[in-house]
Design a protein around this motif. Sequence first.
Motif, PDB file in Angstrom:
ATOM      1  N   LEU A 218       0.827  -1.196   0.000  1.00  0.00           N
ATOM      2  CA  LEU A 218       0.000   0.000   0.000  1.00  0.00           C
ATOM      3  C   LEU A 218       0.866   1.252   0.000  1.00  0.00           C
ATOM      4  N   ASP A 219       0.283   2.359  -0.488  1.00  0.00           N
ATOM      5  CA  ASP A 219       0.985   3.623  -0.346  1.00  0.00           C
ATOM      6  C   ASP A 219       0.632   4.233   1.012  1.00  0.00           C
ATOM      7  N   GLN A 220       1.114   5.435   1.269  1.00  0.00           N
ATOM      8  CA  GLN A 220       0.926   6.035   2.582  1.00  0.00           C
ATOM      9  C   GLN A 220      -0.550   6.277   2.898  1.00  0.00           C
ATOM     10  N   GLU A 221      -1.354   6.414   1.852  1.00  0.00           N
ATOM     11  CA  GLU A 221      -2.785   6.628   2.033  1.00  0.00           C
ATOM     12  C   GLU A 221      -3.548   5.313   2.141  1.00  0.00           C
ATOM     13  N   GLY A 222      -2.811   4.206   2.185  1.00  0.00           N
ATOM     14  CA  GLY A 222      -3.471   2.916   2.320  1.00  0.00           C
ATOM     15  C   GLY A 222      -4.069   2.392   1.033  1.00  0.00           C
ATOM     16  N   ARG A 223      -3.637   2.939  -0.090  1.00  0.00           N
ATOM     17  CA  ARG A 223      -4.170   2.474  -1.375  1.00  0.00           C
ATOM     18  C   ARG A 223      -3.242   1.435  -1.984  1.00  0.00           C
ATOM     19  N   PRO A 224      -3.763   0.360  -2.534  1.00  0.00           N
ATOM     20  CA  PRO A 224      -2.894  -0.645  -3.146  1.00  0.00           C
ATOM     21  C   PRO A 224      -2.089  -0.041  -4.303  1.00  0.00           C
ATOM     22  N   LEU A 225      -0.797  -0.232  -4.255  1.00  0.00           N
ATOM     23  CA  LEU A 225       0.058   0.362  -5.285  1.00  0.00           C
ATOM     24  C   LEU A 225      -0.232  -0.184  -6.673  1.00  0.00           C
ATOM     25  N   PHE A 226      -0.619  -1.467  -6.714  1.00  0.00           N
ATOM     26  CA  PHE A 226      -0.842  -2.030  -8.054  1.00  0.00           C
ATOM     27  C   PHE A 226      -1.956  -1.302  -8.778  1.00  0.00           C
ATOM     28  N   ALA A 227      -2.886  -0.709  -8.007  1.00  0.00           N
ATOM     29  CA  ALA A 227      -4.038  -0.048  -8.625  1.00  0.00           C
ATOM     30  C   ALA A 227      -3.915   1.469  -8.650  1.00  0.00           C
ATOM     31  N   TYR A 228      -3.178   2.028  -7.683  1.00  0.00           N
ATOM     32  CA  TYR A 228      -3.144   3.494  -7.555  1.00  0.00           C
ATOM     33  C   TYR A 228      -1.721   4.033  -7.587  1.00  0.00           C
ATOM     34  N   GLY A 229      -0.824   3.250  -8.168  1.00  0.00           N
ATOM     35  CA  GLY A 229       0.589   3.640  -8.119  1.00  0.00           C
ATOM     36  C   GLY A 229       1.071   4.426  -9.325  1.00  0.00           C
ATOM     37  N   GLN A 230       0.240   4.520 -10.353  1.00  0.00           N
ATOM     38  CA  GLN A 230       0.738   5.185 -11.557  1.00  0.00           C
ATOM     39  C   GLN A 230      -0.238   6.233 -12.062  1.00  0.00           C
ATOM     40  N   LEU A 231       0.321   7.263 -12.681  1.00  0.00           N
ATOM     41  CA  LEU A 231      -0.510   8.312 -13.255  1.00  0.00           C
ATOM     42  C   LEU A 231      -1.259   7.795 -14.479  1.00  0.00           C
ATOM     43  N   ILE A 232      -2.526   8.153 -14.553  1.00  0.00           N
ATOM     44  CA  ILE A 232      -3.295   7.833 -15.759  1.00  0.00           C
ATOM     45  C   ILE A 232      -2.569   8.358 -16.992  1.00  0.00           C
ATOM     46  N   HIS A 233      -2.080   9.571 -16.873  1.00  0.00           N
ATOM     47  CA  HIS A 233      -1.447  10.243 -18.005  1.00  0.00           C
ATOM     48  C   HIS A 233      -0.286   9.435 -18.586  1.00  0.00           C
ATOM     49  N   ASN A 234       0.437   8.716 -17.738  1.00  0.00           N
ATOM     50  CA  ASN A 234       1.604   7.968 -18.215  1.00  0.00           C
ATOM     51  C   ASN A 234       1.222   6.731 -19.006  1.00  0.00           C
ATOM     52  N   ASN A 235       0.005   6.254 -18.806  1.00  0.00           N
ATOM     53  CA  ASN A 235      -0.423   5.042 -19.514  1.00  0.00           C
ATOM     54  C   ASN A 235      -1.584   5.303 -20.450  1.00  0.00           C
ATOM     55  N   CYS A 236      -1.898   6.547 -20.681  1.00  0.00           N
ATOM     56  CA  CYS A 236      -3.103   6.885 -21.436  1.00  0.00           C
ATOM     57  C   CYS A 236      -2.944   6.549 -22.910  1.00  0.00           C
ATOM     58  N   GLU A 237      -3.993   5.976 -23.464  1.00  0.00           N
ATOM     59  CA  GLU A 237      -3.959   5.644 -24.895  1.00  0.00           C
ATOM     60  C   GLU A 237      -3.870   6.906 -25.765  1.00  0.00           C
ATOM     61  N   ARG A 238      -4.199   8.067 -25.192  1.00  0.00           N
ATOM     62  CA  ARG A 238      -4.139   9.314 -25.960  1.00  0.00           C
ATOM     63  C   ARG A 238      -2.857  10.105 -25.699  1.00  0.00           C
ATOM     64  N   ARG A 239      -1.930   9.495 -24.975  1.00  0.00           N
ATOM     65  CA  ARG A 239      -0.714  10.203 -24.601  1.00  0.00           C
ATOM     66  C   ARG A 239       0.074  10.675 -25.816  1.00  0.00           C
ATOM     67  N   GLY A 240       0.084   9.846 -26.849  1.00  0.00           N
ATOM     68  CA  GLY A 240       0.808  10.215 -28.069  1.00  0.00           C
ATOM     69  C   GLY A 240       0.299  11.529 -28.635  1.00  0.00           C
ATOM     70  N   HIS A 241      -1.004  11.729 -28.547  1.00  0.00           N
ATOM     71  CA  HIS A 241      -1.588  12.979 -29.050  1.00  0.00           C
ATOM     72  C   HIS A 241      -1.188  14.162 -28.170  1.00  0.00           C
ATOM     73  N   PHE A 242      -1.122  13.929 -26.859  1.00  0.00           N
ATOM     74  CA  PHE A 242      -0.664  14.997 -25.954  1.00  0.00           C
ATOM     75  C   PHE A 242       0.751  15.411 -26.325  1.00  0.00           C
ATOM     76  N   ASP A 243       1.605  14.397 -26.485  1.00  0.00           N
ATOM     77  CA  ASP A 243       3.002  14.695 -26.789  1.00  0.00           C
ATOM     78  C   ASP A 243       3.159  15.416 -28.122  1.00  0.00           C
ATOM     79  N   ALA A 244       2.250  15.083 -29.044  1.00  0.00           N
ATOM     80  CA  ALA A 244       2.349  15.687 -30.372  1.00  0.00           C
ATOM     81  C   ALA A 244       1.567  16.994 -30.461  1.00  0.00           C
ATOM     82  N   GLY A 245       0.909  17.361 -29.362  1.00  0.00           N
ATOM     83  CA  GLY A 245       0.166  18.623 -29.364  1.00  0.00           C
ATOM     84  C   GLY A 245      -1.157  18.563 -30.099  1.00  0.00           C
ATOM     85  N   ARG A 246      -1.774  17.366 -30.176  1.00  0.00           N
ATOM     86  CA  ARG A 246      -3.073  17.240 -30.865  1.00  0.00           C
ATOM     87  C   ARG A 246      -4.183  17.150 -29.817  1.00  0.00           C
ATOM     88  N   PHE A 247      -5.050  18.151 -29.777  1.00  0.00           N
ATOM     89  CA  PHE A 247      -6.050  18.229 -28.724  1.00  0.00           C
ATOM     90  C   PHE A 247      -7.469  18.359 -29.271  1.00  0.00           C
TER      91      PHE A 247
END
Lengths: 374, 572
Positions: A218-247
Amino acid sequence: MPTDAPSLEARLAARGISRRQFLKFCGVLAATLALPEAYAPKIAHALETTPRLPVVWLEFQDCAGNTESFLRASTPTVAEIVLEQISLDYHETIMAPAGHAAEKSLEAVLAGSQPFLAIVEGSIPTKDGGIYCTIGGKTAQSIAETVCRKAAATIAVGACAWDGGWPGASPNPTGAVGVKSAVPGLKTLVNMPGCPMNVTNLTAVLAHFLAFKAMPALDQEGRPLFAYGQLIHNNCERRGHFDAGRFVETWGDDGHRLGYCLYKMGCKGPQTYSNCPAIGWNDGTSWPIGAGHGCVGCMSSHFWDNTIPVYERLPHIEGFGVEATADKVGLTALGVVAAGVTVHAVASAIRAKNSPEAPHDEREVAVQTPPKKK
Amino acid sequence: MAKIVIDPVTRIEGHLRLEVQVENGRVTDAWSSSTMFRGMELVLKGRDPREAWVFAQRICGVCTTVHALASVRAVENALGISIPDNARLIRNIIECTQYIQDHVIHFYHLHALDWVDIVSALSADPSATADLQQTVSPTWAKASPAYFKAVQDRIKTFAGSGQLGPFNNGYWGHPAYKLPPEANLMAVAHYLEALDWQREIIKIHAILGAKNPHLQTYLVGGMAIPVDPNTQKAINDSRIGRMKELAKSALEFVQQVYVPDLLAVAGFYKDWAGLGGGVGNFLAYGDYPQSNDGSPESLFLPRGVILNKDIGKAPDAVSQEKVSEYVTHSWYTYAGGDTAGLHPFKGETAPTYTGPKPPFDFLDTEAKYSWLKTPRYDDQPMEVGPLARLLVAYAAGKERPKALVGLALKTLGVGPEALFSTLGRTAARGLETLLMAEQLLGWIGELETNMGNGNLAIHNGEKWSPGSWPAEAEGWGFTEAPRGALGHWVRIKDGKIANYQAVVPTTWNGSPRDAKGNRGPYEASLIDTPVADPERPLEILRTVHSFDPCMACSVHVVDARGAEVTRIEVVK
């Protein structure tokens, strides 16, 4: 465990399920938990061990959204969980008896010698002596106090049981709080925020608890790391568009139909920690960003006050298309998580001594990586 | 004379308490109390009206989606926004799917155990059960002796473990259970089948709404799920195809399992066609617009009021001005006194708990005794829900609803008066599920046609920017939630919510007495209910479950000018 093997086969056969199929869905659970595949047989064994773990599911200031999410479980299904893996001795929305007979079911668990698990859904009102939620003439707070203190572990499901959720949003008319505040100092409290929580994560936590007799890291807030350990943004299927500036610029425009990044429409993915993009919802059918509406940050602390306005873009993100930026925003916004990870690293090191592999390294590395300089 | 308390009432959403007076084995009086309060309207005040739906949807996770729909409609009404045709269709598909899934869950997982004795299923003959299945529904594939044997073995293994989980302390063996063991086993099999089925059917919500519960693609002005046959990230032919498959499977289950089960079970409980009648007045706002003109005539399920069970004439028109709410027996106070009713737009808020200090044994039912207010229409108590909708459609002469009602009455060999009962309420829900399941494919097809014609609009953005709004605006949005008539009212000032109100189905049905002492529908329907064993009040659960209570929906603060005072009062 040779004495258990025939029981497993027989019970699987009675359900028309082959052992191979069963191991397969244990593998799915192991994957959700980010455990090595070698853990699957151990989970399979634990899920078949009798007597089944008694579970008390309490509902307070709730909307039953987490119960509905629970009904959508698929690996394993809710019927498999309830009939074969746990003993759901108290759950008001599902149980057959009412009134005194229902209270008897709860009393039996409390009076029994078997350790049990408490699951709490909904916030707990603390104002005015707790009269804003009573069951059987008792306040929610007194019931939570009695049950959670006696439970081997408590899982708070959904935003409301975590931090008060929307009933606790300003002006918080009833003094609504989560379990951590209503019953402070619980030794084993797992928080699974979200509105609702994702049942794939809950079944994985249950499986972990059954298999290892302990909660996942768990993290300090008692949340399981496997579920709450990563930013949505880092795994987002639309991340490529963010990086390329397509909004997406307006709802229904060409970019919206093409799946461009929703950041400008108010998406809170860059500051929200959740495995939504990895596991999706309803058997991976879709998820909010995938369906074209930004993330509202429902896994975040006090999100009803902190992540609104829903449709305004997050402030202070400069330089669209710079990958480092979103990581930085996420770590700044949720510094507590980074701190929690440090604590967890110690726990994980201890655990590594007893395990063939430390299962969460990858996630820790992902979260612990210092933000890159712009 | 004995007063019995049922708290918690289980197999419902939320926290309901019943206090019931029993004499000579019959209920002589009843009091319905909601024991939970949160205060959504206070939380909404001062926020952006475009995001009200995100909050309001969370009033209830069982009736997910319906408060979101009522909310966006209220804001659109206030700002004069019309939505594109695709958005109308997507909303209809989502809501229709909600009806089908929610009604099936109610029947099998919340209501069935009032009629079905699981323990009796253990002694059923699987072969005879297979025969029964083939008689009741000749086309349903899961009908072999081996199948029912496997289900029975699974239940036997479960029961043999000695851990009965949620089925422990059920009222098994109660004299009011009438089904033969084979019918019980068939129902248990379908309880399990329906659990798997609902998880699949609701994927239509995930396709159109990102997830269930608590969908995330509503927008004031339309929907956020794009439509485009030529991209991967939008509703395209592949997703339309998937929805059609799911809709077909929904219809198949309702036609071949739910409705046949309903009629078969009802055949054993015909005495319940003479119990549980209630107040005899029915209100339906109607829903499922067939066009975008906003007229009541465009609604697939019609709008109307029926008084005194009179379905021999066309229903009266609905006038929202006739809605008022009382707090005479609710834990609130009105500045002008607690005996007058107030229209929602003039509503006041002052939660004031005067009940007993917990832990307590009994409420003071002579005084205030519930967190529910008491809505009245033209000062009359009203029943809302599937029975109200079906009766309004029937009285309005709608063909398909009339045909379905006629078929059910004929099958059971009872007259129209049987509709006004516990059994009638439960049957109406099943018939409505069939009516809507037949409709679902049509709306998906219309969406497909629009897409094929190049109509890809999903959102009207003309008034998306708050800068385009008037300084002040107010509006209301109606929908028919699975449990009945739902209305949201919103007042907007300077781009923020100045006032937000919801009057919801279970508040109508579960309300305490009004100023004149008139009982609410739950209370009235329980009068004369037989109670064989006060310790095991199975019969009371039958009638109250026939309404499908949803308590989280029903407790609201109606906010008005007094809100600031309330805030100071409450947040000390």
